[in-house]
Design a protein around this motif. Structure first.
Motif, short mmCIF file in Angstrom:
data_model
loop_
_atom_site.label_atom_id
_atom_site.label_comp_id
_atom_site.label_asym_id
_atom_site.label_seq_id
_atom_site.Cartn_x
_atom_site.Cartn_y
_atom_site.Cartn_z
N SER A 1 52.47 25.06 19.98
CA SER A 1 53.75 24.69 20.36
C SER A 1 54.80 25.86 20.29
N LEU B 1 54.69 28.25 22.97
CA LEU B 1 55.13 27.68 24.33
C LEU B 1 56.85 27.69 24.11
N PHE C 1 53.92 32.34 31.67
CA PHE C 1 53.52 30.82 31.35
C PHE C 1 52.05 30.71 32.47
N GLU D 1 51.10 24.83 32.16
CA GLU D 1 52.23 24.69 31.17
C GLU D 1 53.71 24.36 32.21
#
Lengths: 258, 418
Positions: B2, B5, B86, B90
């Protein structure tokens, strides 16, 4: 002067309007039970909701003004502003008295006030469509709390229903103590009783889906990253996003830790 | 996982933010089959950043890797910034999860150019397709049309997106050549032309078969950077007008240049963003689209620049005082809309209300018109009106003194120390 008291609902108000004509009250004001203050110099008349009477007033209005104007009347009513009932009564009396439609007579004070108030309510409705933030709970419910300036939940229902057709959601107005709940088939008005476990609904973190906080953090990150520092304009920011809404917006929460 | 991300999101949102379009309106896409989302009707701004700009869409780049080296762009090849990309999944997850929480109206997906135009465009299309077909998503999607992409890909893009846009970047070809040597104007105009044709064709089909698929129902838009190059407002507005006229664009966006480079072809870092000029250009743009003005009335050979201290409508009125004062109770709607301080909706109110009674200043004030500006240009059913034969410059001074422009500090000769 006669004060007509009604139950606070829109249908109750229409009944009261009917009775103003029925009893031929000439000098009159209409108010809710809650707002009514007993005054020895005033007569008062208690109007009880009557479906038939309300429907007749509505039908009569339908013949006099357009659907858009009817919707303005309803919106102005939902403003819950003090004295709005009297202005609506003036508007309705003016509409019934004239042959031609009066809905665009902006030079009439009651008409202009109704239109301007309806506009304010519409803006609040639009703000709620923008500022509602759902949190996903462990059992798959998308839950949001709000405190709109006006009673706009009845106006936003359709918007959320057609948008989130495939998810269960609940929007709760904690000022007026009721919510609207969608179960993937229909929307219902609900009252909530909160659990002690969540400190009366104030602390629902323990109920949330495991990924909920991640998405809130991603959203906060996004909100920060799209800002252009060289164009900082706090006045405009606050004008568009007044501070009273901030407590319900995750993107404004990270500020507390800066 | 995470954290990575989170980092990607910060890099790729940061790189996308100089694209100013944020509109989510004008589409006709409805929720179907109990799916997710609905893009019909008015747009919604879900948040406003601290610079006061609206956040309506999740606006990100698929990647900021780029083979081009455009001087004004933060993602240019030669710039030393962190790069990221990305995955398709995602972007889909972010869009769906943000949308379900009512954070956004949909996705605005752009990208740096990697490999070539078609390769990049194909990936943008793939994401839109996945959202529509696998996730039954009916929210708003705005895709960048990559200059040089093939017609086949553009066609597919149009089937999944609500709006497409090709950025023209610079108001003139010379500036483009100077600052973006890898790009050429023709590659930008070609997809615009193709989309214009395809959109028009689709609108015709729609008239005959109601079930014909949607094709970019919210049309196409473009953007140009303002203040990085020496074009005057006349050149800029003339170009915008061409786009509205010839390409049937829904919007032209003006993006005040935010200095991001030490390149000596560009304003230095720290140069203020030309925000007032940007605002005046948008006001002029509104006059073109909603008020029935011709571009030559706003800027022309004698007046190639918009005035910064007053709005372009007032500026026009002061140059054309012979047309005023107008009688509020008689003049045509189209003329009332041209009165400084009266907007489209006030003008309509005036025309509706005057059927019931002769309008006075009290009425006009209650309608919410800007009396300070309008009073010099109208007569109505009131005796208090005291218009004299002022010179344009006198009227301008009077208005500037009585009003409080949000920009007034910028024009004040007084030095503010604290």
């Amino acid at each position: 002067m006669v004060t007509v008291i009604y139950d606070g609902t829109f249908e109750g108000f229409l009944t009261a309007v009917f009775e103003v004509y029925e009893y031929k009250f000439s000098s009159v004001n209409i108010t809710t039970k809650e707002r009514f203050q007993q005054n020895v110099f005033n007569n008062h008349h208690e109007s009880l909701f009557n479906e038939e009477k309300a429907a007749r007033v509505w039908k009569g209005l339908t013949a006099k003004i357009s659907a858009a104007a009817l919707s303005q009347l309803y919106k102005a009513f939902l403003s819950e502003e003090t004295g709005m009932e009297d202005i609506l009564l003036k508007y309705i009396q003016y509409a019934f008295a004239k042959k031609q439609t009066i809905e665009s007579d902006y030079s009439n004070a009651a008409v202009l006030t109704v239109i301007q108030t309806a506009k304010k309510v519409y803006r609040e409705k639009h703000r709620m469509e923008a500022f509602i933030r759902f949190q996903l709970t462990g059992d798959g419910l998308f839950y949001a709390v709000c405190q709109p300036d006006f009673n706009v939940l009845p106006l936003i229902e359709k918007h959320f229903k057609s948008r989130y057709a495939d998810q269960r959601w609940l929007i709760y107005d904690s000022k007026r103590k009721y919510g609207i709940y969608y179960d993937r088939f229909k929307v219902e008005t609900v009252q909530l009783s909160f659990d002690e476990k969540t400190n009366n609904g104030k602390n629902i973190q323990i109920m949330l889906d495991e990924k909920e906080l991640l998405y809130q953090q991603l959203w906060q990150q996004y909100f920060k990253s799209v800002n252009i520092v060289a164009r900082k304009n706090t006045k405009l920011h606050i004008q568009h996003m007044p501070k009273r809404y901030w407590k319900f917006l995750p993107e404004k929460q990270s500020d507390a830790f800066r | 996982m995470s954290e990575r991300l989170m980092e990607k999101l910060s890099i790729l949102a940061d790189a996308a933010k100089y694209d100013v379009s944020c509109s989510s309106s004008g589409s006709s896409r409805k929720n179907e089959n109990k799916g997710l989302g609905d893009a019909k009707g008015v747009g919604i701004c879900h948040a406003y950043t601290e610079d006061g700009r609206c956040v309506s869409l999740l606006k990100i780049l698929l990647t900021n890797h780029c083979i081009f080296d455009c001087a004004y762009c933060v993602s240019r090849k030669s710039n030393d910034v962190k790069r990221a990309a990305f995955t398709v999944q995602e972007v889909v997850d972010l869009t769906i999860n943000f949308y379900r929480r009512n954070y956004i109206e949909g996705l605005f997906l752009s990208s740096g150019i990697f490999k070539n135009a078609d390769y990049t465009m194909e990936r943008l299309v793939r994401i839109a397709k996945k959202l529509r077909q696998e996730h039954n998503f009916h929210g708003y999607i705005h895709l960048k049309a990559i200059p040089g992409a093939s017609d086949e890909l553009l066609k597919e893009a149009g089937l999944f997106a609500d709006r497409l846009s090709v950025n023209i970047e610079m108001p003139t070809e010379q500036s483009l050549r100077l600052l973006a040597p890898d790009k050429n104007r023709k590659d930008m105009i070609a997809p615009m032309k193709y989309l214009k044709g395809a959109i028009e064709e689709n609108r015709e089909d729609k008239k005959i078969f109601k079930k014909a698929p949607l094709f970019a129902p919210a049309g196409q838009s473009t953007q140009m950077v303002i203040g990085a190059t020496p074009e005057n407002d006349r050149q800029i507005l003339w170009m915008a007008n061409q786009f509205y006229d010839k390409m049937k664009l829904k919007r032209v966006y003006y993006s005040g240049y935010v200095p991001v480079s030490n390149d000596n072809r560009l304003p230095a870092i720290g140069t203020p963003v030309p925000m007032i000029r940007e605002n005046r250009l948008y006001q002029a743009d509104w006059l073109l689209r909603f008020y029935g003005f011709e571009v030559d009335e706003i800027v022309n050979e004698e007046n190639p620049l918009l005035e910064m201290d007053i709005d372009p409508k007032l500026s026009w009125a002061l140059r054309n005082l012979q047309l005023f004062p107008l009688d509020i109770n008689k003049a045509d709607l189209s003329l009332i809309m041209r009165i400084p301080g009266i907007g489209v909706s006030s003008a309509k109110k005036i025309v509706a209300a005057r059927k019931f009674s002769k309008l006075t200043w009290d009425h006009l004030k209650k309608f919410g018109i800007a009396v300070n500006r309008a009073r010099n240009f109208v007569t109505c059913q009131s005796d208090v009106f005291n218009r004299r034969d002022w010179l344009p410059s006198q009227i301008k001074d009077k208005i500037l003194q009585a009003g409080k422009s949000k920009y007034s500090p910028n024009f004040s000769p007084q030095l503010k120390l604290f």
